[in-house]
Design a protein around this motif. Sequence first.
Motif, PDB file in Angstrom:
ATOM      1  N   LEU A 130       0.821  -1.213   0.000  1.00  0.00           N
ATOM      2  CA  LEU A 130       0.000   0.000   0.000  1.00  0.00           C
ATOM      3  C   LEU A 130       0.851   1.258   0.000  1.00  0.00           C
ATOM      4  CD1 LEU A 130      -2.851  -1.025   2.473  1.00  0.00           C
ATOM      5  CD2 LEU A 130      -2.905  -0.983  -0.030  1.00  0.00           C
ATOM      6  N   GLU A 131       1.941   1.262   0.769  1.00  0.00           N
ATOM      7  CA  GLU A 131       2.804   2.441   0.805  1.00  0.00           C
ATOM      8  C   GLU A 131       3.534   2.644  -0.514  1.00  0.00           C
ATOM      9  OE1 GLU A 131       5.156   2.224   4.400  1.00  0.00           O
ATOM     10  OE2 GLU A 131       3.474   3.010   5.568  1.00  0.00           O
ATOM     11  N   LYS A 132       3.847   1.567  -1.197  1.00  0.00           N
ATOM     12  CA  LYS A 132       4.493   1.690  -2.504  1.00  0.00           C
ATOM     13  C   LYS A 132       3.534   2.310  -3.518  1.00  0.00           C
ATOM     14  CE  LYS A 132       6.940  -1.034  -5.953  1.00  0.00           C
ATOM     15  NZ  LYS A 132       7.380  -2.379  -6.362  1.00  0.00           N
ATOM     16  N   LYS A 133       2.273   1.925  -3.451  1.00  0.00           N
ATOM     17  CA  LYS A 133       1.293   2.392  -4.424  1.00  0.00           C
ATOM     18  C   LYS A 133       0.682   3.753  -4.067  1.00  0.00           C
ATOM     19  CE  LYS A 133      -2.245   0.896  -7.422  1.00  0.00           C
ATOM     20  NZ  LYS A 133      -1.684   0.630  -8.709  1.00  0.00           N
ATOM     21  N   TYR A 134       0.387   3.979  -2.771  1.00  0.00           N
ATOM     22  CA  TYR A 134      -0.369   5.171  -2.369  1.00  0.00           C
ATOM     23  C   TYR A 134       0.374   6.120  -1.429  1.00  0.00           C
ATOM     24  CZ  TYR A 134      -4.246   2.493  -4.259  1.00  0.00           C
ATOM     25  OH  TYR A 134      -5.060   1.772  -5.089  1.00  0.00           O
ATOM     26  N   GLY A 135       1.646   5.888  -1.175  1.00  0.00           N
ATOM     27  CA  GLY A 135       2.399   6.776  -0.298  1.00  0.00           C
ATOM     28  C   GLY A 135       2.423   6.267   1.139  1.00  0.00           C
ATOM     29  N   PRO A 136       3.183   6.963   1.999  1.00  0.00           N
ATOM     30  CA  PRO A 136       3.427   6.455   3.357  1.00  0.00           C
ATOM     31  C   PRO A 136       2.265   6.629   4.328  1.00  0.00           C
ATOM     32  CG  PRO A 136       4.548   8.534   3.028  1.00  0.00           C
ATOM     33  CD  PRO A 136       3.943   8.160   1.711  1.00  0.00           C
ATOM     34  N   THR A 137       2.498   6.079   5.482  1.00  0.00           N
ATOM     35  CA  THR A 137       1.689   6.090   6.709  1.00  0.00           C
ATOM     36  C   THR A 137       0.400   5.281   6.636  1.00  0.00           C
ATOM     37  OG1 THR A 137       0.513   8.180   6.302  1.00  0.00           O
ATOM     38  CG2 THR A 137       2.628   8.312   7.465  1.00  0.00           C
ATOM     39  N   TRP A 138       0.448   4.117   6.013  1.00  0.00           N
ATOM     40  CA  TRP A 138      -0.685   3.185   6.065  1.00  0.00           C
ATOM     41  C   TRP A 138      -0.578   2.345   7.325  1.00  0.00           C
ATOM     42  CZ3 TRP A 138      -4.974   2.583   3.052  1.00  0.00           C
ATOM     43  CH2 TRP A 138      -5.032   3.353   1.893  1.00  0.00           C
ATOM     44  N   GLN A 139      -1.696   2.065   7.926  1.00  0.00           N
ATOM     45  CA  GLN A 139      -1.770   1.207   9.110  1.00  0.00           C
ATOM     46  C   GLN A 139      -2.556  -0.047   8.726  1.00  0.00           C
ATOM     47  OE1 GLN A 139      -0.026   2.413  11.720  1.00  0.00           O
ATOM     48  NE2 GLN A 139       0.316   4.196  10.414  1.00  0.00           N
ATOM     49  N   VAL A 140      -2.070  -1.204   9.140  1.00  0.00           N
ATOM     50  CA  VAL A 140      -2.697  -2.476   8.793  1.00  0.00           C
ATOM     51  C   VAL A 140      -2.889  -3.287  10.065  1.00  0.00           C
ATOM     52  CG1 VAL A 140      -2.482  -4.612   7.461  1.00  0.00           C
ATOM     53  CG2 VAL A 140      -1.579  -2.465   6.530  1.00  0.00           C
ATOM     54  N   ILE A 141      -4.119  -3.723  10.315  1.00  0.00           N
ATOM     55  CA  ILE A 141      -4.436  -4.541  11.483  1.00  0.00           C
ATOM     56  C   ILE A 141      -5.168  -5.777  10.984  1.00  0.00           C
ATOM     57  CG2 ILE A 141      -5.645  -4.639  13.691  1.00  0.00           C
ATOM     58  CD1 ILE A 141      -5.502  -1.489  13.598  1.00  0.00           C
ATOM     59  N   VAL A 142      -4.626  -6.942  11.309  1.00  0.00           N
ATOM     60  CA  VAL A 142      -5.231  -8.213  10.909  1.00  0.00           C
ATOM     61  C   VAL A 142      -5.348  -9.071  12.159  1.00  0.00           C
ATOM     62  CG1 VAL A 142      -4.957 -10.296   9.511  1.00  0.00           C
ATOM     63  CG2 VAL A 142      -4.230  -8.089   8.592  1.00  0.00           C
ATOM     64  N   GLY A 143      -6.515  -9.660  12.376  1.00  0.00           N
ATOM     65  CA  GLY A 143      -6.693 -10.534  13.533  1.00  0.00           C
ATOM     66  C   GLY A 143      -8.145 -10.917  13.724  1.00  0.00           C
ATOM     67  N   GLU A 144      -8.414 -11.468  14.897  1.00  0.00           N
ATOM     68  CA  GLU A 144      -9.762 -11.896  15.244  1.00  0.00           C
ATOM     69  C   GLU A 144     -10.170 -11.251  16.556  1.00  0.00           C
ATOM     70  OE1 GLU A 144     -10.053 -16.142  15.419  1.00  0.00           O
ATOM     71  OE2 GLU A 144      -9.096 -16.398  13.475  1.00  0.00           O
ATOM     72  N   GLY A 145     -11.417 -10.862  16.666  1.00  0.00           N
ATOM     73  CA  GLY A 145     -11.978 -10.411  17.937  1.00  0.00           C
ATOM     74  C   GLY A 145     -11.453  -9.080  18.420  1.00  0.00           C
ATOM     75  N   TYR A 146     -11.517  -8.054  17.626  1.00  0.00           N
ATOM     76  CA  TYR A 146     -11.115  -6.732  18.081  1.00  0.00           C
ATOM     77  C   TYR A 146     -12.109  -5.682  17.606  1.00  0.00           C
ATOM     78  CZ  TYR A 146      -9.141  -5.902  13.390  1.00  0.00           C
ATOM     79  OH  TYR A 146      -8.959  -5.753  12.043  1.00  0.00           O
ATOM     80  N   ALA A 147     -12.105  -4.560  18.289  1.00  0.00           N
ATOM     81  CA  ALA A 147     -12.912  -3.404  17.896  1.00  0.00           C
ATOM     82  C   ALA A 147     -11.949  -2.259  17.627  1.00  0.00           C
ATOM     83  CB  ALA A 147     -13.888  -3.034  18.998  1.00  0.00           C
ATOM     84  N   TYR A 148     -12.422  -1.213  16.967  1.00  0.00           N
ATOM     85  CA  TYR A 148     -11.535  -0.103  16.669  1.00  0.00           C
ATOM     86  C   TYR A 148     -12.291   1.216  16.694  1.00  0.00           C
ATOM     87  CZ  TYR A 148     -13.461   0.050  11.923  1.00  0.00           C
ATOM     88  OH  TYR A 148     -14.304   0.153  10.837  1.00  0.00           O
TER      89      TYR A 148
END
Length: 108
Positions: free
Chosen positions: A65-83
């Motif tokens: 994502l940072e290569k295509k759209y520029g810096p500061t992307w955040q990625v969260i992958v998992g089970e059972g969380y809220a945001y």
Amino acid sequence: MEEKKETQDLAQLKKEMLGVAIIKDTDMSPDMLSEVQDSIVSGIENNSSPVLSIENACKTIKEALEKKYGPTWQVIVGEGYAYDVTVQNNTRLFMFYNGCLACLVFKS
């Protein structure tokens, strides 16, 4: 007899959900959504042999994502969380992959 049928139905549903991405919430344009979704799916699939490495999958997705759209992307992958996050407009995607693996990506 009914219990056996329910077990078979559940097994069939799991087979159908394998490799399926379900978008729960997004504010991305359709073109960007498609590209980001492809990056997430490929990042997860490339890092799931023999067991999913969530840390490596996140790193792979973030780099793509940072290569295509520029810096500061955040990625969260998992089970059972809220945001609850603050994001740039038109950069948020929350989706499920394989039924239970939640993926949140956004640009901060």
